[in-house]
Design an enzyme around this catalytic site. Structure first.
Site, PDB file in Angstrom:
ATOM      1  N   LYS A  88     -41.738 -17.527 -36.055  1.00 46.94           N
ATOM      2  CA  LYS A  88     -40.739 -16.501 -36.348  1.00 46.94           C
ATOM      3  C   LYS A  88     -40.782 -15.510 -35.033  1.00 46.94           C
ATOM      4  CE  LYS A  88     -41.052 -11.997 -39.081  1.00 46.94           C
ATOM      5  NZ  LYS A  88     -41.877 -11.171 -39.964  1.00 46.94           N
ATOM      6  N   GLU A 122     -44.415   1.831 -42.941  1.00 46.73           N
ATOM      7  CA  GLU A 122     -45.391   0.943 -42.708  1.00 46.73           C
ATOM      8  C   GLU A 122     -46.679   1.608 -42.080  1.00 46.73           C
ATOM      9  OE1 GLU A 122     -45.326  -3.463 -40.437  1.00 46.73           O
ATOM     10  OE2 GLU A 122     -43.735  -2.378 -40.718  1.00 46.73           O
ATOM     11  N   GLU A 169     -42.419 -14.552 -44.606  1.00 44.68           N
ATOM     12  CA  GLU A 169     -42.678 -13.462 -43.628  1.00 44.68           C
ATOM     13  C   GLU A 169     -43.797 -12.624 -43.745  1.00 44.68           C
ATOM     14  OE1 GLU A 169     -39.658 -10.642 -41.993  1.00 44.68           O
ATOM     15  OE2 GLU A 169     -38.045 -12.009 -43.078  1.00 44.68           O
TER      16      GLU A 169
END
Length: 461
Positions: free
Chosen positions: A219, A268, A312
């Site tokens: 990724k 986050e 993910e």
């Protein structure tokens, strides 16, 4: 305005100056007192009259705000930034005189700041005022913690200082700060909106996808930039107010360096430390909000079932668990994520709790967690190398750790997404997406377009 029940400032300063060792030229003095209720954003707005840099931090999900004004001391680091920052912080505390009877988070000596996403990436003119690692101990700090309010003064003293004169000067500046409090007001509109090299970004996404398909990475996260021009100079306090109003469950921040200010509303958390109690967050996998309750529910259910987004998210969960295992015990991670709703977006969310082992610090954890797979990719070395060589912008502090730590063994860092660098009547916004082997170029482009919305919505879009 101020409730002064503590020892007078002059007396504390006199005590330190009189006892300053002959081999010490100066010493940091930190004095905290409890005050009556203050609107922290009005305080931030009024402080611009002093022409000092300002810092704002709030966790909208908690009763916690910190406003920093001016600069008593600053910690900079380029090479080995985690180790050097920690060493300088520990040295600072070891030599400081701290008068703080409250010991609550965000009082006493508090450092607020952040780091560049990748110090190996060549810095551009855009981020010239922001160091690879830069933490400020403000001269004045206003803290709101569980509806209690505290005011901290940080200043250096020397043997030659006169306690009364120094106390009078400090109290004069303090009175100006509280007297000048203003409600922010602004009618900002966007005159020009430029997506920086969108076609080249799509081509970079294609290159990243090809690298993943040939097993060079699993990724790779690629960010892009949008440049804005406004009808007038942006008012930072007004932007912060709108972010607070619109973005529950987020960290709202502003780091001002002269005419530049890095502002954002990030959901986050990277890590929070309260003594030895550690909390981290896995937040990866993104979808828009629905226009109706039914549509919103369907989108959230689809997000939970979506293979790409779950993959993910799992990258981040595994990385955080692996990063914490060396430094902590009693790691607890739920088996399945839940959906974490925000104003414009919803994410897959998994909390992680642990106990920090003796001998380790917040800097050890931040060093291990940054960059998360949600902002860099996986494996870390390969994805970061691709970003460094191919990404079309200097991220600066975007996507990097920003936060605070105090002399009471509390700290918290968030990942600086949903953010922008304000420069007078212009701004740069940043948004990124995680590229995997089955990524669709247009879908990735649309995802980043959605991620620009939280900042666009408060800047006049």
């Amino acid at each position: 305005m101020i409730e002064v029940k503590e020892t007078p400032i002059e007396e504390l300063l006199d005590r330190v100056i009189s006892n300053l060792p002959s081999n010490k030229k100066y010493q940091l003095v930190s004095i905290t007192k409890k005050i009556k209720e203050v609107n922290t954003l009005h305080f931030f707005e009024g402080a611009k009259a002093l022409n000092k840099d300002r810092i704002f931090w709030t966790s909208t999900a908690e009763q916690y705000d910190v406003v920093g004004i001016g600069n008593a001391y600053e910690i900079h680091a380029k090479e080995n930034r985690f180790e050097i920052t920690e060493n300088k912080w520990n040295e600072l505390l070891a030599n400081a005189k701290i008068f703080n009877p409250y010991q609550v988070a965000g009082t006493g000596v508090v450092a607020l700041g952040g780091m560049a996403f990748d110090p190996k990436k060549e810095q551009t003119h855009l981020w010239e005022k922001f160091s690879p690692s830069q933490f400020t101990i403000p001269a004045f700090i206003l803290t709101k913690n569980n509806n209690n309010y505290y005011f901290t003064i940080n200043t250096y003293v020397t043997k030659d200082d006169h306690p009364r004169q120094l106390a009078t000067e400090i109290e004069h500046q303090e009175s100006l700060l509280f007297r000048n409090m203003e409600q922010p007001s602004d009618h900002l509109t966007i005159n020009e909106k430029i997506e920086v090299k969108p076609d080249k970004w799509r081509e970079t996404v294609r290159q990243a996808r090809e690298a993943i398909r040939t097993n060079k990475a699993e990724k790779i996260v690629l960010a892009r930039e949008m440049r804005l021009k406004f009808n007038k100079e942006a008012n930072i306090a007004s932007i912060l107010q709108k972010l607070i109003d619109k973005h529950a469950n987020s960290y709202i921040f502003a780091f001002e360096k002269g005419e530049d200010c890095f502002v954002g509303a990030t959901p986050e958390r990277l890590v929070k430390l309260n003594g030895e109690q550690l909390l981290s967050t896995c937040l990866a996998g993104t979808a828009p909000r629905g226009k109706t309750k039914e549509e919103d529910l369907k989108i959230s259910q689809d997000l939970l079932k979506d293979e790409k987004n779950r993959q993910e998210h799992e990258f981040v969960v595994k990385m955080i668990k692996g990063a914490l295992e060396t430094y902590s015990t009693e790691i607890e991670i739920p088996n399945e994520p839940i959906v974490y709703p925000l104003k414009n977006l919803q994410h897959l969310y998994t909390p992680v709790t642990a106990i920090l082992k003796d001998g380790y610090s917040i800097f050890d954890i931040v060093k291990q967690l940054h960059p998360t797979p949600a902002l860099g990719g996986t494996p870390n070395k390969e994805s970061m190398a691709f970003i460094r060589d191919h990404e079309l912008l200097d991220r600066g502090w975007y996507g990097a750790p920003v936060g605070w730590l105090d002399s009471n063994q509390n700290s918290e860092f968030a990942v600086a997404i949903r953010s922008g660098l304000i420069q007078g009547n212009e701004a740069s916004l940043f948004a990124g997406g995680g590229i995997v082997k089955d990524s669709n170029l247009e879908e990735e482009y649309e995802e980043t377009t959605i991620k620009f919305k939280p900042m666009l919505s408060v800047l006049g879009d």
